[in-house]
Structure formats: C-alpha cells, structure tokens
Design a protein around this motif. Structure first.
Motif, PDB file in Angstrom:
ATOM      1  N   GLN A   1       0.909  -1.199   0.255  1.00 21.81           N
ATOM      2  CA  GLN A   1       0.057  -0.028  -0.108  1.00 21.81           C
ATOM      3  C   GLN A   1       0.936   1.195  -0.091  1.00 21.81           C
ATOM      4  OE1 GLN A   1      -2.375  -0.337   3.505  1.00 21.81           O
ATOM      5  NE2 GLN A   1      -0.973   0.610   4.780  1.00 21.81           N
TER       6      GLN A   1
ATOM      7  N   LEU B   1       2.567  11.459   1.492  1.00 20.90           N
ATOM      8  CA  LEU B   1       2.271  12.388   2.817  1.00 20.90           C
ATOM      9  C   LEU B   1       3.324  13.450   3.063  1.00 20.90           C
ATOM     10  CD1 LEU B   1       1.651   9.065   5.118  1.00 20.90           C
ATOM     11  CD2 LEU B   1      -0.236  10.700   4.301  1.00 20.90           C
TER      12      LEU B   1
ATOM     13  N   ARG C   1      10.893  10.557   4.381  1.00 18.42           N
ATOM     14  CA  ARG C   1      11.273  11.583   5.166  1.00 18.42           C
ATOM     15  C   ARG C   1      11.115  11.115   6.530  1.00 18.42           C
ATOM     16  NH1 ARG C   1       7.384  16.506   5.482  1.00 18.42           N
ATOM     17  NH2 ARG C   1       6.066  14.870   6.562  1.00 18.42           N
TER      18      ARG C   1
ATOM     19  N   THR D   1      12.768  12.897  10.034  1.00 17.63           N
ATOM     20  CA  THR D   1      13.360  14.358  10.440  1.00 17.63           C
ATOM     21  C   THR D   1      14.791  13.976  11.357  1.00 17.63           C
ATOM     22  OG1 THR D   1      12.020  14.243  12.507  1.00 17.63           O
ATOM     23  CG2 THR D   1      11.425  15.417  10.644  1.00 17.63           C
TER      24      THR D   1
ATOM     25  N   ARG E   1       4.319  16.936  19.082  1.00 18.91           N
ATOM     26  CA  ARG E   1       5.779  16.638  19.156  1.00 18.91           C
ATOM     27  C   ARG E   1       6.214  15.768  18.080  1.00 18.91           C
ATOM     28  NH1 ARG E   1       8.246  15.552  25.019  1.00 18.91           N
ATOM     29  NH2 ARG E   1       9.835  16.276  23.954  1.00 18.91           N
TER      30      ARG E   1
ATOM     31  N   GLU F   1       1.861  10.033  10.179  1.00 20.51           N
ATOM     32  CA  GLU F   1       1.922   9.229   8.947  1.00 20.51           C
ATOM     33  C   GLU F   1       1.922   7.983   8.954  1.00 20.51           C
ATOM     34  OE1 GLU F   1       4.192  13.352   6.985  1.00 20.51           O
ATOM     35  OE2 GLU F   1       5.259  11.240   7.301  1.00 20.51           O
ATOM     36  N   MET F   2       2.771   7.249   9.777  1.00 19.68           N
ATOM     37  CA  MET F   2       3.094   5.809   9.518  1.00 19.68           C
ATOM     38  C   MET F   2       3.153   5.186  11.083  1.00 19.68           C
ATOM     39  SD  MET F   2       3.644   5.203   6.069  1.00 19.68           S
ATOM     40  CE  MET F   2       4.960   4.109   5.809  1.00 19.68           C
TER      41      MET F   2
ATOM     42  N   LYS G   1      -2.768   8.016   5.723  1.00 18.12           N
ATOM     43  CA  LYS G   1      -2.057   7.613   6.765  1.00 18.12           C
ATOM     44  C   LYS G   1      -2.271   5.893   6.932  1.00 18.12           C
ATOM     45  CE  LYS G   1      -3.776  11.498   9.811  1.00 18.12           C
ATOM     46  NZ  LYS G   1      -2.801  12.132   9.804  1.00 18.12           N
ATOM     47  N   GLN G   2      -1.059   5.305   7.322  1.00 17.12           N
ATOM     48  CA  GLN G   2      -0.675   4.101   7.184  1.00 17.12           C
ATOM     49  C   GLN G   2      -0.471   3.344   8.578  1.00 17.12           C
ATOM     50  OE1 GLN G   2       1.377   2.428   3.932  1.00 17.12           O
ATOM     51  NE2 GLN G   2       1.302   4.340   2.832  1.00 17.12           N
TER      52      GLN G   2
ATOM     53  N   LEU H   1       5.606   7.323  13.343  1.00 22.06           N
ATOM     54  CA  LEU H   1       6.341   8.294  12.626  1.00 22.06           C
ATOM     55  C   LEU H   1       5.359   9.513  12.190  1.00 22.06           C
ATOM     56  CD1 LEU H   1       9.115   8.946  11.199  1.00 22.06           C
ATOM     57  CD2 LEU H   1       7.976   8.004   9.017  1.00 22.06           C
TER      58      LEU H   1
ATOM     59  N   SER I   1       5.072  13.805  10.583  1.00 19.79           N
ATOM     60  CA  SER I   1       5.790  14.820   9.667  1.00 19.79           C
ATOM     61  C   SER I   1       7.091  15.314  10.409  1.00 19.79           C
ATOM     62  CB  SER I   1       4.974  15.679   9.168  1.00 19.79           C
ATOM     63  OG  SER I   1       4.213  16.477  10.336  1.00 19.79           O
ATOM     64  N   GLY I   2       6.906  15.375  11.848  1.00 23.47           N
ATOM     65  CA  GLY I   2       7.962  16.036  12.722  1.00 23.47           C
ATOM     66  C   GLY I   2       8.866  15.287  13.420  1.00 23.47           C
ATOM     67  N   GLY I   3       8.569  13.924  13.356  1.00 25.39           N
ATOM     68  CA  GLY I   3       9.593  13.059  14.268  1.00 25.39           C
ATOM     69  C   GLY I   3       8.779  11.975  14.389  1.00 25.39           C
ATOM     70  N   MET I   4       9.436  11.137  15.324  1.00 27.08           N
ATOM     71  CA  MET I   4       8.987   9.570  15.586  1.00 27.08           C
ATOM     72  C   MET I   4       9.016   9.630  17.147  1.00 27.08           C
ATOM     73  SD  MET I   4      10.716   5.988  14.642  1.00 27.08           S
ATOM     74  CE  MET I   4      12.198   6.321  15.534  1.00 27.08           C
ATOM     75  N   VAL I   5       7.699   8.867  17.710  1.00 28.74           N
ATOM     76  CA  VAL I   5       7.664   8.540  19.130  1.00 28.74           C
ATOM     77  C   VAL I   5       7.697   7.092  19.272  1.00 28.74           C
ATOM     78  CG1 VAL I   5       5.205   9.117  19.264  1.00 28.74           C
ATOM     79  CG2 VAL I   5       6.736   9.124  21.489  1.00 28.74           C
TER      80      VAL I   5
ATOM     81  N   GLU J   1      10.668   7.073  23.837  1.00 30.31           N
ATOM     82  CA  GLU J   1      11.687   7.674  23.056  1.00 30.31           C
ATOM     83  C   GLU J   1      10.828   8.634  22.019  1.00 30.31           C
ATOM     84  OE1 GLU J   1      15.983   6.056  21.970  1.00 30.31           O
ATOM     85  OE2 GLU J   1      14.283   5.674  20.476  1.00 30.31           O
ATOM     86  N   LEU J   2      11.423   9.700  21.859  1.00 32.58           N
ATOM     87  CA  LEU J   2      11.204  10.895  21.147  1.00 32.58           C
ATOM     88  C   LEU J   2      12.333  11.325  20.085  1.00 32.58           C
ATOM     89  CD1 LEU J   2       8.472  12.717  20.487  1.00 32.58           C
ATOM     90  CD2 LEU J   2       9.530  14.357  21.230  1.00 32.58           C
ATOM     91  N   ALA J   3      12.239  11.061  18.597  1.00 33.53           N
ATOM     92  CA  ALA J   3      13.202  11.203  17.796  1.00 33.53           C
ATOM     93  C   ALA J   3      12.574  12.529  16.859  1.00 33.53           C
ATOM     94  CB  ALA J   3      13.555  10.244  16.942  1.00 33.53           C
TER      95      ALA J   3
END
Lengths: 334, 334, 334, 334
Positions: free
Chosen positions: A193, A197, A230, A232, B139, B144-145, B221-222, B242, B244-248, D259-261
């Motif tokens: 899929q 985004l 992407r 960041t 944050r 997105e993912m 979104k997935q 994940l 647009s601005g980061g990952m948690v 954890e935040l990246a």
C-alpha cells in the motif's frame, strides 16, 4: 594476483569506489572514464590512474575488471559490451528499470560466462552481516517474521524521482534484496500500500513517498517493509528478524555515541543522515568482496539474478498497489 | 460520590478488577457473582463484599456499576440486561464475536442511554499514554506511519483457540484498537497475510499464529501490525509512530533493569512475559478511568463503538487473507 | 604546503601512524627508521618511502616533521636531538618516566622554540570530542564532577609491567589527561587507592591492577578515575561529566550494533577489545591535527606540558597510595 | 500469624509505611501515634486504625510490632523503650547521629534480645536486588570494584541540612550501606573529598553538596561513591559491580519508557525525581520483609549493626575530608 580495475563514471559513487579500490589490498586502479573531463581528471590525479574512453577500456589488456558507475539507462548496454570482452563486472543496481531488458542482459552474461556482481551495498554492512551471521549460526532458530524499517532523511529532487522508476524500484529495492537475503527462501506473494504524505509534488510526479509492503514465501515465512522518504531524525535503517528460537536486530547508527541529560531528559544525537557516511564500511566491504571473487575466480556474493529478483518484487509491489490485491511473483517473472 | 460496584465473574480478570476497584479511591466493591461458589467466596472473603446472583445484582439498589468479566458469549446479553436497569457497565472486550450481534447490542445501549465502557486495557498503559500524549502535544507533527509489534510469549491452549474467533479477533484486536487510537482517523482499507509457523495444531484448529496487517486511512495514513503467538524473549509490545516532525515509540518492559556483561557481551533480562504483570498499571488506570467517568457522568474513554470498530477491522483482515485482496472497511460495517 | 614526514620506529604504533600519514591529505611519508631492518623494509615497501638512520633523518632537508615511535627510554633524547635541528615533533606519551627528565627536555624544546606534540590519542576520539564540544557549548553548564571508567580487557605481560613505570604512569596517565582536559582547571590534590586483584604476579612485579583515584581542583571541581587491568567484556572506556546544567557521557563501542533476544533475555556483543580497533578514528584524527598544526604554524592541540602534567598526576597518585593521604600536585611539580 | 502493627509518627514516611502495612498480607495496622492530631487522624481514618499515644502503644497487648517514623533525635530512646516491652521494631535510619549513642542503644537491644530492623530501603529495590542476586549466583565471579552513583534532583532546605548531620551521614549513608552489602566484606579504609558547588548556602551551613568517597577492604576490594545534591535530569541512582568474571549494573528509572526522535536526535524522559516514586516498590518490599521476619521469628534482613556500620563509615569520611588522609574504620569504631 592483483586485480586491475577501470571505473566507468567519475560521479559520486564512482569516486566512492575509486577510493575503495585503491585502499583494497590486491586491487589497483588503472583507468577512469567519464565524458565530464573535469570529473575524470580529478579522480585520475587523486589516485594516479589513466583517463581512457569506455571503448579504450574495453580494449585494454591491462584491465581485468570494471566498475560500472554510469547512469542507470546505460548499465545493460555496458554489461553486454564488457561481458563480450571478458572483463569481470561490478554494476551498481539496478541493471535496468525494465525487467525484460534485465532478463535479456543477464542472458548475454550467461552466454558469455561472464562475471557480474550487482551492487547491493547493504549486504556488506557490518551490522547487517552480523545479523545474517547470527541467523546462519542458528541463533534465532528458523526465520519466521522479518521487519525492515527503511526511511530516508529526505526525498531526492522531484526531477530525479521522475526518472527513478518510482519508490519501489528506487528505494524499496534495497529492502526487497535484504528480505530475500534474510528469508533464505524466495517470495511467493506481495501486498503493498502506498500514499503521498510528505510532499504533494511527489504525487504529481506519479510516485509515492510512504509505502508498506508485506511479503510471504511458499512455506509461510513473512516480511514487512516500511518506507518513508522523510525521517527528521536521520537515515533510519533497521532490521529485525524473529525466529523460532529468538530475535536478532540491527540498530541505527548515530552521529556520535554520546548522551546528554538535563531537565528535558536524556538525549542522543540524530542518526548519520547520508547513505555515504552511514554505509562507508559497507561500500569498502563490497568492493573487497568483488576483488576477492575476481582474484579467486569464485562466484560473486551478489549476482545479476539478485538484481533481477529485487526488481521483480518492486514490479509486483507496483501492481499490488494498482490493483489492491496480493500479487504472485510468478505473475511478474513469467 | 463513591461508585458502588458489583463484579460479574470471579475468574482471573474478575480478580484483577476486584483488586483494582478496592484500591481505587471513590470506588467500593459491594458484590461478586459467579456460579463457581468457591471463586466467588474467595473474592468475597478477600475484599469483604457480598455474594449475589446476577439477577440479584441487577435488582440491587446499592450497586451503581457492574464489571462484566464473564465468558465472551454472555457479554451481549448481560449488557442488554444491565442497560435496561440503568447500571453503568464496564465490559471486557469483545462484546461479541459476531459484528451483527454487537451492533444490535449497542443499539439497545443507545436506546437506553446507558453507560458502557469496553475494556481496551492497552490505552491505559502509562508508556502508551505517554506516546499518545506526545502525539496530541504535536511533538511528532502529523501522524503518518505506525508500526505495532505485538507478540505473545506463547500460544494459548488449542481448546481456547478453537473458540477464540481466531487470531485477528482474539489477539490483533488489541492492535487494531491501538492503531485507531493513534491514527486519529478511521481506517478505510485492510490488507492481511497469515501463516502457521509455530505449531501445526493451530492450523488444524483453523487458525493462524503469525500475521501481518496493513491499514490505510482515507487521507493516506498507514499502520502496520505484526503479530506472532511465540516470542521466546517474553511479551513483546511495542509501538512506533512516525510523523511529519519526528517519531515517538514505546519500549518493552523487562523483568528488571539490570545489565550483565561478560565475555559473551552485554545482557539484559527477558521481558515481563504475562499480560497481567506487563499491564498491571494499565488495568488499574482503566478501572480508575471508568470510576471517574461514572462519578462525573462523563463519557467513558473507550466505548462500545470502539469495540465494534476493532472487531470490524478483524473481520476485514479475515476476509483479506481469504481473498488475497485489500478489503474496504465499509464492506464489513455495511 | 605538504608536510614531509619521517617516522622513527617501525613497530606497532609506528605502523599505525605510517598508515595515517599516508592517508592524510597534506602529508607525505619520506622516510622510516628502525634498527630492525625487516620492520623498516616492510613499512618502506608498503608506503613507498626511504629507509634512513635516525641521524640521516635529522640531517635530511626533505623532512619537516618526525613521529617518535621508539621505546619510551629514547624519547627525551630524540626530542632534544630533533628540537635542535628544527624538525616539528610528534612524540608518543610519555616523554619520560622521570618528571625531572621531562622538565629538562621541555626546557630544551622551549629554548629551541621547537614544535612538540605529545600523543594523547583519546582527545581525538570522535565521541570524546563530542563530549568536549558539548561542554564547550555550555550544554551542561559549569563542569562539577567527572567520572572516568577505564578498564583494559587484560593486563600486558609482566615483563612489560616491570618497565612500564606502574599502572598510574602507564594506564591511568590517559585518564589523568582526560580529566585535565575536561575539568578545564588544573588539579590541586590527588587521593588514590590501589590493589592487586586480577593476578598476584602483578603485585610481585611491584605494581597494582585495580586502582581508584580522586582529583580536586582549587575551585572544588572533582574527578574520579576507576581502572582495572581486567574487563572480561572488552575494552571499557567511558566518560561522564556532571555540570550545573546537566550531564554528558560517552558510551562504549561494541563489536557490532546488533541485539539478540531469546529466553535468556537480550544480548549485545562484547566491546571492541583492542586499543587499535577501539581508537582507530582517534589515531587518524590525531595525526591530521598534527599535520594541520605544522602546516599552519599553529600550536599543537596537545603539548609537552600536557605530557608533564599527566605524569605529575601519576607521581602524585603513587605517593598518595604509599602514604595514605591527599597529595598536593605542587609537592610533585615543585 | 497476622502481625499487628502500630506506627509512631504520621509524617510523610509514616504514611508510606501505613499504606505498605495495610497492603501486606499477614499484617494489620492497629494504631497510629502522632502529637500532631490532624496527621494522626488522617491516617486513622484512611486505614481504619486507632489513635493512641506512644506510651499507650508500648502498653498495648494487641500490638506486636512498631514502625518508628519519628524525628531522628527520638529514635534511640524509642528503640530502648520498645525493646524493653518486647515489641519488634522497625526504625528508619539512622538510629542516631552519634555513634556512641547508637552503640549504647544497640547494647540495650541486645540485652533485651529484641528484634530491630533498621530501614535501608534501597536493599529492597527490585533492580538492586537483581544485582545482588546476580552476584550471589556467581555471575560476575569475585567482586572487585564497585561504582555507586547517587545524585539527588535538588538539595533539601538549608534548615534541614543544618540538623542532618551533614551529607555523609544524611545522603552518602545509603551508599555506604549499599557498598557494604555488595562488597560482602567490611571496609578497612575510607578516603573522601568534598566541595560546595551547587549552592554557597550549603557551605555556610557547614556542609558539602558534592562528594566522592573511596573504600577499600582488607583483601583489596574497592568501592567508589559519587554524590551530588543536584542532578537536573532527575534522581540518579546507579550501581555497577565489576568482578573477576564480568560486570553487573542497575540502570536508572525514567518517568516513562518512551523515546522521541526528531532533528535534535533521540530523547527519553527525565528520571523519576522523588525518592518516594523512585523507591515505591522498595518501601513495599522492605515492610513485607519485616513482616515476614516477625512472623517467622527469623533475623531481620537489615539490622542495628548495619545502621551502626554505615554511620561509622560516614564518620570516617568526615574525618578523611578534614584531615586529608585515609581513615581506618577501626579509628572510628574503636
């Protein structure tokens, strides 16, 4: 035996390989070819090698092997040209964006009994090699489920995306190869899929930037791949393999192994965010492996067939997104 | 206001909730019901409450709320019974294995304007709550993912599996709920693949033990979910988002936070390997949240609709595996 | 300007530096000297340089700088010889095991206005440099308390230990230099304690294998150093700096960044266990820094004075252990 | 047997223990005593127990054991009072700030053959218990070198510091006890250094806020302790034990395991920053251990002698700082 090299293409990846060749014991760089005179001269000067045309290199008796680092659309022609003159070849992936063209080209390689290694640099990353070694040593039992997370820090220019063959053939192709390598069994079905985004321009160019893929082998082993153009926080490259006896995973590489603590908590630096810094050891190991194969007359660790199968998986993913269904790999490879 | 509770069912989960109710300020345990006299007596003695029948509880003026901890096939009937007598209800998931039955039951709840919370304990885990809070605080930017990894230490008995509704309705259902909660948007399409890899008996019972699922919302979104019934290293429960601005991400919980180093390297203990130790704080928070809702007359944080949607996603996954295609959620919910 | 090098000593560390010199842009290797003909020939052949005697090198007009990689007891004499002929010098630590001899030698260097860098490779490790950069950028506020953990995988041969000057002068000396570098203020008092725990032969040779040291500056900043000659899990090299605003620390380097999980828990590989693999980047950076200093006529990043101060701290620690008291550094340096 | 408790002192720690007693199977809370009527009433109401005076409790036949949670300067007198009436006693550390007074008090306890447990809560922390269990199971071989890092988020009020006995007796005392427990051998010599770095008011009150201590046993085992009254990142509580066969360490506890990246890198939350949240499990385990000892008539896991030895180490550290020398513990204990 010292393997005498020529490099076709003095661009970014050609320069990376020029450095690797000159640093590899048992290898020497004889010539560089590039229509961009300046680029060729820079490499020639830095590493003390000749500048020759591609045809001159094909005719050179002092060249044993070539590294094909030219644009993708020239790969298949060059492979056929050099297969016929008996040079060992290392070609950057992909051989071609058309599966049919790859099949034809590989037929020529086979007919000439030529040596061809297709570059899948990640197989030579020390951490991923350690993952594979753990699997091969039976440390996780039978491989069952693989999760590959692969995210670029940012998308390439849209102009590049337009000629890239799309995210599955340009980016996921590395993950398809990793999945095949680690599953130890060919994939039977592909489901995918895809979304746009991160940047609508990518969609306007007919491509996606966010994709997930599920693979399944005949015996039921599975792999999932998650890609984004992407991240960041840097170049996110992780692999996790669940087996009957345990799990093995490779972690990301940070810019530095330090930790800073304060009232906000504990922080570590972003990931290395460029493939040429993240995979510096992989590129060196890859060339060393090719040199060893040529010197020993042994099979190369990655082959034209690997290039073909990864491309076929990409084609299957494209079809799966289009038709919203599980695609059998046999539909693609015929 | 003190919320006066009765618990229907004195089994394992009923006991967990009995402890939580008595430990929660503003809640008191009035009665327990269970046809197994011994189980009921054990709870009654430990927490100083009455033993009553279910019908007695329905008629009790000193009971404000019930916790439905009986077998799944009784849930919908009990919800309807207690909705009609105006008790606030907390019901363990699922309401029923039949989507149609759930829809009917929820219609009764709505008609009676009754309070119903369906238990999705993971939403109340402190770490997953911290993930959600980070998302809600912006944050990671736009979600997105999502990658949800959920693996049990071992499979339940085959006898249980046979009546469980299958892995998607029994195990993945928790992950479907997490995905909905974190995506912040309803799922539009579901793709799933499934294998039997850990124990052929599971296949003989008509179920799978190893599944992957991909979800996609209307806006693209997935989420991916990876499940196995076997993880030798413990109860593997991870979430990664994940944006647009980061990952948690939320990490796993080990038996102890120690590290042992020797010639083999560095080792940390296995994960907590039982849902009742792994989610002990989640169960307490869940009951506290229900108590707060009942006391305040506020909507419950999880609802019958949440239970219905998670079940619909499970049904879609079953259909996707069967037909090898992307299934629209609207095909299921009608 | 290209800096033309000669290396004195073709042993292990001489070879490391020969590789670094030839790989460093702006540097070229002209000559190697070693009484062991075979060692000299090996380097000469590998890197295409001359073999000359030390006196010939001192007289060579095509040599700008020398790397002194000979045994410790020759360092001071060679420094004086080459200072007088105006060659820039890089000398492996220590200049001498006698503080008086070091002081005399540095007086000669000063009188000749010669360039001398004393090798403290750890200051050039990328992670430790990142720690220092974080401090210099004010990210932990004022430095208050430092913890340096430094453990060798195993002890060197007892024959080496006998001539090493003892653990404080041979091993802790690196940590003393790190402490001075990170404290940003000279040490005023030293307290040390020492034991023989790993091998009684070390005690019979008059040395220790397990030591702890506490340092204190005039303003009250503190550092502790903990050393052992044995760490079964590899080469343990950690630094932690507590400041008024936070903490920064450098973590160890493992053989690979993978993790293996099974019923025993989660495991990562042992640490890199040899200083030449652990500090490969540090050695390269160190030579590059020396080349840059010589090319620019700028002060070297580490100096003879750094070598002297680290040795003085070692002497103070020896005295502290002997007399069971805090020793002022001024007692040692006079 | 159910152990019937009274608690002397309804302050912060008395309330913690009241909760623990009522939650511990085999224990019941009979009475609370506190001159502050309100505090006593609050506990009495919450846990359904009597309010009595201390003398009434001493005379109560329905009380088997007392928890002494009153101010430090009352501990020794209360221990003597309750030893004489045959109540089992749990007393918060320290028994007294005067070693002589502690010795006298313990002599009374011995003469009366009374049961006295002195509270060193950290020995009951699950992670530190796992460290000790690893040592006892031989997983690191013979213990050689211990590093204890213990930093408070912030200093207590200066008014408290003035009556605290100083940092070594108030804060480091916990680490002294941990060192004794983990070394498995009594300390012979103590060296300490101290500064005021976080707040000059602490110095004006005659105390320090930043200290390091080195301990050495007769056989040469060593421990270092590093303390600060300020850690911006939370309550820093780490232990690391190096042995002949490996190393075991306990890690810190964060507020959440997420954890935040993002572009700044990877971040995890600060540490739990209050001893009552950090050591919540330790306090519960401690009371459970006391209950078990009283119920079984078995020796308590921590004793008056443990309290005395930790205080003696603190006194030795004070003397070491004052005189700038290694202090033998025998100088203190006589």
């Amino acid at each position: 035996m010292t393997v005498r090299f020529a490099i076709l293409g003095a661009g970014r990846i050609g320069q990376v390989h020029a450095k690797a060749v000159t640093a590899t014991p048992g290898a020497t760089l004889v010539a560089i070819a590039d229509p961009m005179t300046e680029a060729a001269q820079s490499v020639a000067q830095k590493y003390g090698c000749d500048i020759r045309t591609i045809d001159e290199i094909a005719a050179s008796s002092d060249v044993d092997a070539v590294l094909i680092c030219t644009p993708t659309n020239t790969h298949a022609d060059l492979i056929e040209q050099f297969a016929k003159v008996g040079k060992a070849m290392f070609c950057e992936k992909p051989v071609d964006l058309s599966l049919k063209r790859v099949q034809d080209c590989l037929a020529t390689v086979a007919a000439e009994d030529a040596t061809l290694m297709v570059g899948f640099n990640r197989r030579f990353d020390p951490d991923f090699m350690a993952v594979k070694a753990a699997i091969d040593a039976g440390r996780v039992g039978d491989v069952e489920m693989i999760t590959i997370t692969s995210r670029d820090p940012g998308a390439p220019p849209v102009e590049y995306i337009k000629v890239s063959g799309g995210i599955f053939r340009d980016m996921t192709i590395h993950d398809f190869d990793m999945a095949r390598w680690l599953l130890g069994e060919e994939v039977e079905t592909v489901m995918a899929q895809a979304s746009v985004l991160t940047d609508p321009k990518i969609g306007e160019a007919g491509d996606f930037d966010s994709v997930n893929v599920m693979l399944r082998t005949a015996s039921g082993k599975q792999a999932i791949i998650t890609n984004s153009r992407r991240a960041t926080y840097g170049y996110d490259q992780r692999i996790e393999v669940l087996g009957s006896g345990g799990m093995v995973s490779a972690k990301n590489m940070a810019e530095a192994n330090i930790e800073l603590a304060n009232g906000d908590g504990f922080g570590t630096p972003p990931l290395l965010n460029f493939f040429m810094t993240r995979y510096v050891a992989a590129y060196e190991n890859e060339i060393a492996a090719f040199v060893a194969s040529v010197a020993d007359g042994a099979p190369t660790p990655t082959t034209g067939q690997d290039g073909l199968m990864a491309l076929a998986l990409a084609d299957a993913a494209v079809l799966s997104v289009k038709e919203g269904r599980a695609v059998k790999l046999s539909e693609i490879t015929g």
